[in-house]
Enzyme design. Structure first.
Site: not given
Ligand code: GDP
Length: 319
Positions: A107-109, A136, A140, A179
């Site tokens: 994962s890119s994280c 996590y 990875k 996500h």
């Molecule tokens: P990340 O890439 O590991 O941070 O994973 P996420 O896909 O959960 O979140 C990506 C970004 O989208 C973060 O800045 C969240 O705060 C934002 N975000 C906005 N709305 C949502 C939502 O409904 N669900 C999630 N998971 N993230 C959201």
């Protein structure tokens, strides 16, 4: 005997694993699969017995505990422990049973929170991680380094591929734990159905993310498994990123919601930007083809078709 004589896809019900199964089917390959109930990858004896019986020649290690920013924040032990156990057992069994190729999905994280963008493979372990998903990411990172260690100590052909943020059919659409793309698709869809006049977006809307359709990811993964052997992991991405507010506006269009957006800044933003440098992948002869808007359209249609059958994990999903 071909490396693809017996292919095992670990995690075939997950977003990436199911896309790899679809991609292999295009070449007439029917991989070995096991559900979580049939084979618990956190149980070393069960994994060993499975490899002894099935003797796979190529393994796609796409089984993982995955989830969005809130799931990672609230269940850090699950994300660290389960991923470490799964990958340790599968890699060791693959080695003991002479698997010819193992392709590990990361994962890119794994990259430092504040590293230069776009992120090159060599930036791994050059700075502190984003705290919201550290266990996590650490699991990875160990997976990547263990693939290299198996190459070095045992001469194994174990490679690692690092996807950017993925989306597509088969995702987890839980409103809280998923996500951002499935989370937003669901929320905008429900807002449209209920006639709500606003939708809540988590965070400030300013973080930037790169999104890749999972069918592109599966195609890249199979391409790399077939053509690449090397110690360095390979980034897989689209090549451009968008802000979360741009993403929200595009999703509003895709769904047909014309109300307002409200940003809930009590929710975490996570890492400010995540865009992968994919020049290594390009030089290995692969390019993505599914643009974000087109990919969102088909993912939304898929979600609507699933209706109440759509996957919503009660807690976090183990693929
Ligand atoms: P990340 O890439 O590991 O941070 O994973 P996420 O896909 O959960 O979140 C990506 C970004 O989208 C973060 O800045 C969240 O705060 C934002 N975000 C906005 N709305 C949502 C939502 O409904 N669900 C999630 N998971 N993230 C959201």
């Amino acid at each position: 005997m071909s490396v693809e004589e017996r292919v095992y896809v670990a995690g075939h019900r997950g977003l990436v694993g199911s896309a790899i199964v679809r991609r292999l089917a295009q070449d007439g390959i029917e991989p070995i699969i096991r559900t979580h109930a049939e084979l618990d990858l956190t149980d070393p004896r069960a994994v060993e017995a499975f490899f002894a019986a099935e003797r796979p020649t190529s393994v796609y290690l796409a089984a993982a505990k995955v989830g969005g920013i809130i799931a990672n924040r609230d269940f850090p032990v699950d994300f660290g422990r389960d991923n470490l156990l799964i990958q340790t057992h599968v890699m060791e069994a693959a080695h003991r049973h002479d698997v010819e190729k193992l392709t590990f999905l990361g994962s890119s994280c794994i990259y430092p929170r504040d590293c230069p963008q776009p992120i090159k493979e060599e930036y791994l372990l050059t700075g502190p991680l984003e705290p919201s998903n550290e266990p996590y990411a650490l699991a990875k990172i160990i997976g990547v380094r263990m693939c290299q260690a198996y190459c070095r100590q045992h001469g194994r052909d174990f490679i690692s591929v690092m996807p950017t943020n993925l989306y597509g059919p088969g995702d987890n659409f839980d409103p809280e734990l998923s996500h951002v793309i499935p989370g937003m698709l669901r929320r905008f869809h429900e807002a449209k159905l209920s006639g709500a006049d606003e939708v809540v977006i988590w965070g400030t809307g300013t973080p930037r993310r790169e999104f890749l359709h999972v069918d592109d990811m599966a195609d890249a993964t199979v391409h790399l498994a077939r053509t690449y052997s090397g110690a360095e992991h390979v980034n897989v991405g689209w090549g451009e990123d968008v802000t979360i507010s741009d993403l929200a506006r595009t999703i509003a269009e895709v769904v047909g919601f014309d109300g307002a957006l409200r940003f809930d800044t009590s929710k975490p933003d996570g890492t400010p930007r995540k865009l992968l440098d994919t020049s290594a992948l390009s030089s290995l002869g692969w390019k993505p083809s599914i643009a974000l808007r087109a990919g969102l359209d088909t993912t939304y249609s898929w979600f609507v078709l699933q209706g109440s059958d759509v996957r919503v994990s009660a807690k976090t999903s183990l693929h």
